[in-house]
Design an enzyme around this catalytic site. Structure first.
Site, PDB file in Angstrom:
ATOM      1  N   ALA A  53     -42.774  38.545 -20.943  1.00  0.00           N
ATOM      2  CA  ALA A  53     -42.769  38.678 -22.407  1.00  0.00           C
ATOM      3  C   ALA A  53     -41.374  38.586 -23.039  1.00  0.00           C
ATOM      4  CB  ALA A  53     -43.471  39.974 -22.785  1.00  0.00           C
ATOM      5  N   ARG A  88     -48.256  30.747 -26.103  1.00  0.00           N
ATOM      6  CA  ARG A  88     -48.979  31.737 -25.292  1.00  0.00           C
ATOM      7  C   ARG A  88     -49.415  32.878 -26.216  1.00  0.00           C
ATOM      8  NH1 ARG A  88     -46.687  33.295 -19.621  1.00  0.00           N
ATOM      9  NH2 ARG A  88     -48.865  33.895 -19.407  1.00  0.00           N
ATOM     10  N   GLN A 201     -46.931  36.045  -9.275  1.00  0.00           N
ATOM     11  CA  GLN A 201     -45.678  36.603  -9.803  1.00  0.00           C
ATOM     12  C   GLN A 201     -45.068  37.623  -8.847  1.00  0.00           C
ATOM     13  OE1 GLN A 201     -48.377  36.024 -11.707  1.00  0.00           O
ATOM     14  NE2 GLN A 201     -47.793  35.425 -13.778  1.00  0.00           N
ATOM     15  N   ASP A 241     -46.938  43.256 -22.009  1.00  0.00           N
ATOM     16  CA  ASP A 241     -46.839  42.070 -22.859  1.00  0.00           C
ATOM     17  C   ASP A 241     -47.164  42.365 -24.321  1.00  0.00           C
ATOM     18  OD1 ASP A 241     -47.320  41.105 -19.989  1.00  0.00           O
ATOM     19  OD2 ASP A 241     -46.567  39.350 -21.048  1.00  0.00           O
TER      20      ASP A 241
HETATM   21  O1  MRU Z   1     -47.996  35.595 -17.401  1.00  0.00           O
HETATM   22  P1  MRU Z   1     -46.596  36.088 -17.250  1.00  0.00           P
HETATM   23  O2  MRU Z   1     -45.999  35.794 -15.902  1.00  0.00           O
HETATM   24  O3  MRU Z   1     -45.713  35.654 -18.390  1.00  0.00           O
HETATM   25  O4  MRU Z   1     -46.765  37.666 -17.361  1.00  0.00           O
HETATM   26  C1  MRU Z   1     -45.681  38.526 -17.283  1.00  0.00           C
HETATM   27  C2  MRU Z   1     -46.090  39.949 -17.132  1.00  0.00           C
HETATM   28  O5  MRU Z   1     -47.207  40.343 -17.277  1.00  0.00           O
HETATM   29  C3  MRU Z   1     -45.016  40.905 -16.902  1.00  0.00           C
HETATM   30  O6  MRU Z   1     -45.457  41.935 -16.076  1.00  0.00           O
HETATM   31  C4  MRU Z   1     -44.561  41.429 -18.244  1.00  0.00           C
HETATM   32  O7  MRU Z   1     -44.152  40.419 -19.091  1.00  0.00           O
HETATM   33  C5  MRU Z   1     -43.589  42.470 -17.995  1.00  0.00           C
HETATM   34  S1  MRU Z   1     -42.099  42.500 -18.834  1.00  0.00           S
HETATM   35  C6  MRU Z   1     -40.976  41.504 -17.992  1.00  0.00           C
END
Ligand code: MRU
Length: 350
Positions: A53, A88, A201, A241
């Site tokens: 995010a 997104r 991730q 997020d």
């Molecule tokens: O779909 P993504 O990889 O953009 O999702 C990211 C996440 O859910 C993270 O855990 C979130 O942004 C945490 S803050 C760095």
């Protein structure tokens, strides 16, 4: 303080070009790719070459800068913000950053917009670095006190999910920031890292923890309940997020199940997050937070492996919502807050 802990950069703007670390190529290749246009930035966010995010917000801000380089009219500003805001849907930092750019740029004449856009995007970048340090300090204090309360001295076992790390921000990450600071001061920690299917991730988290020497073990997503039940986890810390004003929290799919299992086994569950991830226009997260639906192919393929019969349907919700009642606290740049304290700290009534 974080400068020596930040061992790679996720994004850089210089001489009219945005450079991003292409996260779709990690951990096999550390490749920087060059973005020169608004459209290239939008596609990089959509394809998750940048993700997380806070980093999505910063990248979008620099996307506006690239648009202003080409044309700084009101119409061009509107087109840029509209294109980027549709990349997104769940991470509210994207909208926060774009609104912040709009607020500044609408007040300056077209000829001054490029410089104003560069300054504002740089300020958003710096702010995101600083808040990760502050989140890290508050989280470190929590880890210190939990470690001191252990009946016998041993490493503190922290479970996380997705990549709430350096790769998701321009700084130390959100949930990983306390781990890096703990490692730096010699506090013994060990991270449980969820693989985070379907986009893996967890591999990104393992990559960056490895580089910094933070001890960790990868587990399959479905192992979380089992590990919590066996008393192998002292605390769960995840990122976010989008958070509603009452504290309902959208994070990577699978977060909710971890919160439920943590509560069932009396393990504290924290969300590490900056104030700009709170969306005070929303209240009931399950009903109101938009959940990104991604391609079925991401679920059906694991790299080149396609284990499902041809024609199999798949559903791919990228995020879930953990209601505030399952959350012990929020580790923020303004301290550790209970859900009901978010509003008074980040959105006080005038
Ligand atoms: O779909 P993504 O990889 O953009 O999702 C990211 C996440 O859910 C993270 O855990 C979130 O942004 C945490 S803050 C760095």
């Amino acid at each position: 303080m974080s400068a020596k802990l930040i061992d790679f950069r996720t994004i850089r703007y210089h001489e009219g070009i945005v450079e991003i670390l292409d996260q779709t190529l990690l951990p096999h290749s550390e490749t920087y790719c060059t973005l020169r246009t608004l459209e290239e930035v939008a596609v990089a966010i959509e394809k998750m070459q940048v993700r997380g995010a806070p980093l999505i917000g910063v990248t979008a801000a620099y996307g506006v800068v690239l648009a202003m380089q080409k044309h700084a009219s009101d119409a061009a500003l509107g087109v840029a913000i509209n294109r980027l805001s549709h990349t997104r849907p769940t991470a509210v930092n994207l909208h926060w950053a774009l609104q912040s750019m709009r607020d500044v740029l609408e007040c300056v004449p077209a000829e001054a917009r490029l410089k104003a856009a560069q300054d504002r995007a740089d300020a958003i970048f710096s702010q995101e670095v600083t808040v990760t340090e502050e989140i890290g300090m508050h989280g470190l204090a929590l880890l210190r006190s939990m470690s001191a309360a252990l009946p016998v001295p041993r490493e503190l076992r922290v479970m996380t999910h997705c990549n709430p790390g350096k790769l998701g921000t321009p700084g130390l990450g959100t949930a990983t920031a306390p781990l890096y600071l703990a490692q730096q001061e010699g506090l013994a920690v060990h991270a449980w890292v969820s693989e985070t299917r379907p986009r893996w991730q967890g591999a990104l988290t393992a990559w960056e923890l490895s580089r910094s020497g933070v001890p960790h073990t990868v587990m399959v997503d479905n192992a979380a309940g089992h590990l919590l039940q066996r008393g192998l986890v002292d605390v769960v810390i995840v990122g976010a997020d989008r958070i509603t004003r009452r504290g309902d929290t959208a994070n990577k799919i699978g977060t909710y199940l971890k919160a439920v299992a943590a509560k069932a086994h009396g393990v504290p569950f924290y969300v590490a997050v900056a104030g700009n991830t709170i969306d005070f226009t929303l209240n009931d997260g399950v009903a109101e937070i938009p959940i990104e639906q991604r391609q079925a192919d991401e679920v059906l393929h694991a790299g080149n492996y396609f284990p499902f019969p041809a024609g199999t349907q798949a559903r791919n919700d990228a995020f879930d919502v953990t209601p505030a009642s399952w959350i012990t606290g929020f580790i923020t740049e303004r301290g550790i807050l209970r859900p009901e304290e978010l509003e008074s700290h980040f959105n006080p009534k005038p």
